[in-house]
Scaffold this motif. Sequence first.
Motif, short mmCIF file in Angstrom:
data_model
loop_
_atom_site.label_atom_id
_atom_site.label_comp_id
_atom_site.label_asym_id
_atom_site.label_seq_id
_atom_site.Cartn_x
_atom_site.Cartn_y
_atom_site.Cartn_z
N VAL A 1 7.48 1.59 5.49
CA VAL A 1 7.51 2.43 6.69
C VAL A 1 6.68 1.83 7.82
O VAL A 1 6.85 2.20 8.98
N GLN A 2 5.79 0.92 7.51
CA GLN A 2 5.03 0.25 8.56
C GLN A 2 4.48 -1.06 8.04
O GLN A 2 4.24 -1.22 6.84
N GLN A 3 4.27 -2.00 8.95
CA GLN A 3 3.82 -3.33 8.57
C GLN A 3 2.85 -3.83 9.62
O GLN A 3 3.06 -3.65 10.81
N GLY A 4 1.74 -4.44 9.18
CA GLY A 4 0.80 -4.98 10.15
C GLY A 4 -0.59 -5.09 9.57
O GLY A 4 -0.77 -5.05 8.35
N LEU B 1 0.85 -1.19 0.00
CA LEU B 1 0.00 0.00 0.00
C LEU B 1 0.88 1.24 0.00
O LEU B 1 1.84 1.32 0.78
N GLY B 2 0.55 2.20 -0.85
CA GLY B 2 1.31 3.45 -0.84
C GLY B 2 1.03 4.26 -2.08
O GLY B 2 0.44 3.75 -3.04
N PRO B 3 1.47 5.52 -2.08
CA PRO B 3 1.18 6.41 -3.21
C PRO B 3 1.93 6.01 -4.47
O PRO B 3 2.90 5.24 -4.41
N SER B 4 1.50 6.53 -5.58
CA SER B 4 2.15 6.28 -6.86
C SER B 4 3.64 6.63 -6.77
O SER B 4 4.00 7.65 -6.19
N GLY B 5 4.47 5.75 -7.29
CA GLY B 5 5.90 6.03 -7.34
C GLY B 5 6.67 5.57 -6.12
O GLY B 5 7.89 5.77 -6.04
N ASP C 1 -1.91 -8.95 5.83
CA ASP C 1 -0.80 -8.10 6.27
C ASP C 1 -0.67 -6.95 5.29
O ASP C 1 -0.81 -7.16 4.08
N ILE C 2 -0.38 -5.79 5.80
CA ILE C 2 -0.23 -4.62 4.94
C ILE C 2 1.19 -4.07 5.12
O ILE C 2 1.64 -3.87 6.25
N LEU C 3 1.86 -3.87 4.00
CA LEU C 3 3.15 -3.18 4.02
C LEU C 3 2.90 -1.77 3.51
O LEU C 3 2.56 -1.59 2.34
N LEU C 4 3.03 -0.81 4.38
CA LEU C 4 2.83 0.58 3.99
C LEU C 4 4.15 1.12 3.46
O LEU C 4 5.16 1.08 4.16
N MET C 5 4.14 1.58 2.21
CA MET C 5 5.39 2.01 1.56
C MET C 5 5.39 3.51 1.28
O MET C 5 4.35 4.10 1.01
#
Length: 228
Positions: free
Chosen positions: A216-219, A33-37, A206-210
Amino acid sequence: MYELQDVSKRFGSTQALQPLSLRLPTGRTTVLLGPSGCGKSTMVRLLNGLLRPDTGRVLFDGKPLPSEGDALLAVRHRVGYALQGGGLFPHLTGEENVTLMAHHLRWASSRTRERLAELVELTRFPADALARYPAQLSGGQRQRVALMRALMLDPDVLLLDEPLGALDPLVRHELQTDLRAIFARLRKTVVLVTHDLAEAGFLGDDILLMRDGRVVQQGGLADLESRP
Ligand code: ADP
Ligand code: ADP
């Protein structure tokens, strides 16, 4: 199933992925998960060997991902891949897109037909539309064809790069519901890319926040939402 050890990737002056180490849990859905790019597609393309890392290595089943040749093809057969818009071959019908790899591997036609019927049922694709070309299908139908194609060889892993990105909201909602049911039924290792928080929470275990090439965060969704 997958482990990244110190993997990084740069394109010219852009550091698409900072050195990163992580394991992807087997039999669960991990959402990037995270913004474009931010590096989501780069990560997916490192997982299926479409890109080679600059540093570190990608382990698949405990072994380094082969860089080329038959060994890489053998891994690709165990890793289904679908991307935004479907990435279908425009000059092939829906059915031909789905069964392409089975023909290439010289499956008996009865086996191919049976597998196709299973997939049509699984993805709730209208069977009478199989003979249509991608341009004659709706966006949602194209995405279902892409999913069937990715699942044709019954892979261990499913990589879905923004599979619902280009769809209008109602079709997107319907496909989200179907995807969740499909993931629960198949229990495969799934990596799904999205930039939509609600979609990540609905589909991901599980979500990997990118951001900017970093995780930058995982959970779970609750972990992300509890963040100040
Ligand atoms: P998304 O944001 O949906 O991942 P992009 O528009 O960033 O899609 O990328 C689409 C394609 O263009 C990818 O194959 C990617 O490798 C390529 N691409 C992205 N950025 C660049 C760039 N700066 N230069 C060249 N190719 C790029
Ligand atoms: P995301 O999938 O999160 O949108 P990408 O992994 O596509 O992000 O891209 C990460 C960064 O790398 C972006 O800045 C993008 O422009 C750049 N990039 C991706 N592919 C290429 C490429 N083939 N050539 C040059 N730059 C690229």
